[in-house]
Design a protein around this motif. Sequence first.
Motif, PDB file in Angstrom:
ATOM      1  N   LEU A   3       7.474 -50.209  49.029  1.00  0.00           N
ATOM      2  CA  LEU A   3       8.162 -50.331  50.330  1.00  0.00           C
ATOM      3  C   LEU A   3       8.904 -51.645  50.301  1.00  0.00           C
ATOM      4  CD1 LEU A   3       5.370 -49.171  52.708  1.00  0.00           C
ATOM      5  CD2 LEU A   3       7.299 -47.858  51.936  1.00  0.00           C
ATOM      6  N   ASP A   4      10.137 -51.498  50.540  1.00  0.00           N
ATOM      7  CA  ASP A   4      10.900 -52.742  50.506  1.00  0.00           C
ATOM      8  C   ASP A   4      11.153 -53.264  51.910  1.00  0.00           C
ATOM      9  OD1 ASP A   4      12.610 -50.721  51.105  1.00  0.00           O
ATOM     10  OD2 ASP A   4      14.259 -51.466  49.915  1.00  0.00           O
ATOM     11  N   ALA A   5      11.717 -54.362  51.988  1.00  0.00           N
ATOM     12  CA  ALA A   5      11.928 -55.060  53.260  1.00  0.00           C
ATOM     13  C   ALA A   5      12.899 -54.320  54.145  1.00  0.00           C
ATOM     14  CB  ALA A   5      12.449 -56.484  53.002  1.00  0.00           C
ATOM     15  N   TYR A   8      10.922 -51.850  56.276  1.00  0.00           N
ATOM     16  CA  TYR A   8      10.182 -52.499  57.359  1.00  0.00           C
ATOM     17  C   TYR A   8      11.130 -53.003  58.445  1.00  0.00           C
ATOM     18  CZ  TYR A   8       5.990 -52.305  54.552  1.00  0.00           C
ATOM     19  OH  TYR A   8       4.925 -51.863  53.819  1.00  0.00           O
ATOM     20  N   ALA A   9      12.276 -53.423  58.087  1.00  0.00           N
ATOM     21  CA  ALA A   9      13.265 -53.876  59.069  1.00  0.00           C
ATOM     22  C   ALA A   9      13.717 -52.702  59.906  1.00  0.00           C
ATOM     23  CB  ALA A   9      14.466 -54.542  58.376  1.00  0.00           C
ATOM     24  N   LEU A  10      13.899 -51.518  59.241  1.00  0.00           N
ATOM     25  CA  LEU A  10      14.318 -50.336  59.976  1.00  0.00           C
ATOM     26  C   LEU A  10      13.217 -49.897  60.926  1.00  0.00           C
ATOM     27  CD1 LEU A  10      16.367 -48.037  60.442  1.00  0.00           C
ATOM     28  CD2 LEU A  10      15.235 -46.801  58.595  1.00  0.00           C
ATOM     29  N   GLY A  12      10.896 -51.748  62.224  1.00  0.00           N
ATOM     30  CA  GLY A  12      10.802 -52.759  63.294  1.00  0.00           C
ATOM     31  C   GLY A  12      11.910 -52.582  64.322  1.00  0.00           C
ATOM     32  N   LEU A  13      13.099 -52.250  63.825  1.00  0.00           N
ATOM     33  CA  LEU A  13      14.227 -52.047  64.736  1.00  0.00           C
ATOM     34  C   LEU A  13      13.992 -50.828  65.607  1.00  0.00           C
ATOM     35  CD1 LEU A  13      17.068 -52.987  65.586  1.00  0.00           C
ATOM     36  CD2 LEU A  13      17.982 -51.468  63.823  1.00  0.00           C
ATOM     37  N   ILE A  14      13.466 -49.753  65.022  1.00  0.00           N
ATOM     38  CA  ILE A  14      13.195 -48.534  65.783  1.00  0.00           C
ATOM     39  C   ILE A  14      12.116 -48.817  66.816  1.00  0.00           C
ATOM     40  CG2 ILE A  14      12.272 -46.185  65.624  1.00  0.00           C
ATOM     41  CD1 ILE A  14      13.746 -45.945  62.935  1.00  0.00           C
ATOM     42  N   LEU A  15      11.061 -49.532  66.436  1.00  0.00           N
ATOM     43  CA  LEU A  15      10.001 -49.869  67.391  1.00  0.00           C
ATOM     44  C   LEU A  15      10.541 -50.764  68.506  1.00  0.00           C
ATOM     45  CD1 LEU A  15       6.895 -50.525  65.095  1.00  0.00           C
ATOM     46  CD2 LEU A  15       7.256 -48.654  66.665  1.00  0.00           C
ATOM     47  N   PHE A  16      11.440 -51.650  68.132  1.00  0.00           N
ATOM     48  CA  PHE A  16      12.039 -52.535  69.144  1.00  0.00           C
ATOM     49  C   PHE A  16      12.825 -51.733  70.158  1.00  0.00           C
ATOM     50  CE2 PHE A  16      15.720 -55.087  70.519  1.00  0.00           C
ATOM     51  CZ  PHE A  16      15.059 -56.063  71.238  1.00  0.00           C
ATOM     52  N   PHE A  17      13.639 -50.766  69.675  1.00  0.00           N
ATOM     53  CA  PHE A  17      14.416 -49.933  70.597  1.00  0.00           C
ATOM     54  C   PHE A  17      13.514 -49.045  71.425  1.00  0.00           C
ATOM     55  CE2 PHE A  17      18.291 -50.459  67.728  1.00  0.00           C
ATOM     56  CZ  PHE A  17      18.957 -51.278  68.624  1.00  0.00           C
ATOM     57  N   ALA A  18      12.438 -48.556  70.860  1.00  0.00           N
ATOM     58  CA  ALA A  18      11.495 -47.721  71.584  1.00  0.00           C
ATOM     59  C   ALA A  18      10.822 -48.543  72.680  1.00  0.00           C
ATOM     60  CB  ALA A  18      10.462 -47.143  70.635  1.00  0.00           C
ATOM     61  N   LEU A  19      10.439 -49.755  72.347  1.00  0.00           N
ATOM     62  CA  LEU A  19       9.813 -50.631  73.340  1.00  0.00           C
ATOM     63  C   LEU A  19      10.779 -50.921  74.484  1.00  0.00           C
ATOM     64  CD1 LEU A  19       7.334 -52.337  74.098  1.00  0.00           C
ATOM     65  CD2 LEU A  19       8.372 -54.212  72.827  1.00  0.00           C
ATOM     66  N   ILE A  20      12.027 -51.179  74.149  1.00  0.00           N
ATOM     67  CA  ILE A  20      13.037 -51.451  75.175  1.00  0.00           C
ATOM     68  C   ILE A  20      13.222 -50.229  76.056  1.00  0.00           C
ATOM     69  CG2 ILE A  20      15.517 -51.845  75.501  1.00  0.00           C
ATOM     70  CD1 ILE A  20      15.459 -53.771  73.195  1.00  0.00           C
ATOM     71  N   ALA A  21      13.259 -49.055  75.442  1.00  0.00           N
ATOM     72  CA  ALA A  21      13.423 -47.824  76.208  1.00  0.00           C
ATOM     73  C   ALA A  21      12.179 -47.572  77.051  1.00  0.00           C
ATOM     74  CB  ALA A  21      13.689 -46.649  75.265  1.00  0.00           C
ATOM     75  N   TYR A  22      10.998 -47.831  76.528  1.00  0.00           N
ATOM     76  CA  TYR A  22       9.751 -47.621  77.265  1.00  0.00           C
ATOM     77  C   TYR A  22       9.677 -48.550  78.477  1.00  0.00           C
ATOM     78  CZ  TYR A  22       4.785 -47.444  78.336  1.00  0.00           C
ATOM     79  OH  TYR A  22       3.582 -47.331  78.984  1.00  0.00           O
ATOM     80  N   LEU A  23      10.088 -49.783  78.315  1.00  0.00           N
ATOM     81  CA  LEU A  23      10.040 -50.745  79.423  1.00  0.00           C
ATOM     82  C   LEU A  23      11.245 -50.609  80.370  1.00  0.00           C
ATOM     83  CD1 LEU A  23       8.833 -53.940  77.510  1.00  0.00           C
ATOM     84  CD2 LEU A  23       7.474 -52.443  78.966  1.00  0.00           C
ATOM     85  N   LYS A  24      12.155 -49.722  80.076  1.00  0.00           N
ATOM     86  CA  LYS A  24      13.332 -49.429  80.885  1.00  0.00           C
ATOM     87  C   LYS A  24      14.212 -50.673  81.092  1.00  0.00           C
ATOM     88  CE  LYS A  24      10.956 -45.743  83.281  1.00  0.00           C
ATOM     89  NZ  LYS A  24      10.474 -45.225  84.511  1.00  0.00           N
ATOM     90  N   VAL A  25      14.383 -51.402  80.060  1.00  0.00           N
ATOM     91  CA  VAL A  25      15.188 -52.625  80.102  1.00  0.00           C
ATOM     92  C   VAL A  25      16.658 -52.322  80.417  1.00  0.00           C
ATOM     93  CG1 VAL A  25      15.990 -54.585  78.708  1.00  0.00           C
ATOM     94  CG2 VAL A  25      13.595 -53.902  78.650  1.00  0.00           C
ATOM     95  N   PRO A  26      17.278 -51.301  79.822  1.00  0.00           N
ATOM     96  CA  PRO A  26      18.686 -51.039  80.144  1.00  0.00           C
ATOM     97  C   PRO A  26      18.891 -50.739  81.626  1.00  0.00           C
ATOM     98  CG  PRO A  26      18.098 -49.834  78.156  1.00  0.00           C
ATOM     99  CD  PRO A  26      16.836 -50.442  78.710  1.00  0.00           C
ATOM    100  N   GLY A  27      17.951 -50.029  82.262  1.00  0.00           N
ATOM    101  CA  GLY A  27      18.058 -49.740  83.712  1.00  0.00           C
ATOM    102  C   GLY A  27      17.946 -51.009  84.531  1.00  0.00           C
ATOM    103  N   LYS A  28      17.019 -51.884  84.099  1.00  0.00           N
ATOM    104  CA  LYS A  28      16.854 -53.149  84.823  1.00  0.00           C
ATOM    105  C   LYS A  28      18.086 -54.027  84.648  1.00  0.00           C
ATOM    106  CE  LYS A  28      11.840 -53.144  84.753  1.00  0.00           C
ATOM    107  NZ  LYS A  28      10.620 -53.781  84.318  1.00  0.00           N
TER     108      LYS A  28
END
Length: 161
Positions: A3-5, A8-10, A12-28
């Motif tokens: 597994l290369d870096a 893991y970056a991909l 992490g990026l997907i988890l970051f976007f999922a977290l943002i979507a879960y917390l409804k940051v774009p709506g806020k």
Amino acid sequence: MALDATFYALVGLILFFALIAYLKVPGKIAEALDARADKIGNELAEAKRLREEAQSLVAEYQRKRKDAEAEAASIVAAAQREAEMLTAEARQKTEDYVTRRTALSEQKIKQAESDAINAVRAAAVDLAISAAEKVLATKTDASAQDALFQKALGEVKGRLN
């Protein structure tokens, strides 16, 4: 598997976007931007209302200033007319006074002239009578003196009237 870096970056990026979507940051973020836009819109509307109010106040004060200037001009014009009337009235009164004083002075001069003429006549008559008496006293007797005196007196009375 290696597994290369990048993997893991991909992830992490997907988890970051999922977290943002879960917390409804774009709506806020959208709500915050909408609130900010509404606040700016309200401030602009208030500024426009205040500007219009200020313009109406300026227009009202300019109208009041023009009215005050017109009233002041009419007061000045009325004062000038009144001053001209008073000047003309004073000039007329002065002319009337001078005319009356001149007429009165002329009348006094004529009266003084008449009095002087009468005084000179009376003195001349007295002098003539005195001289006639002296001449007659030396040349005539008493009866002739009475006749001459009566004649002279009659002539003097005739001339004075």
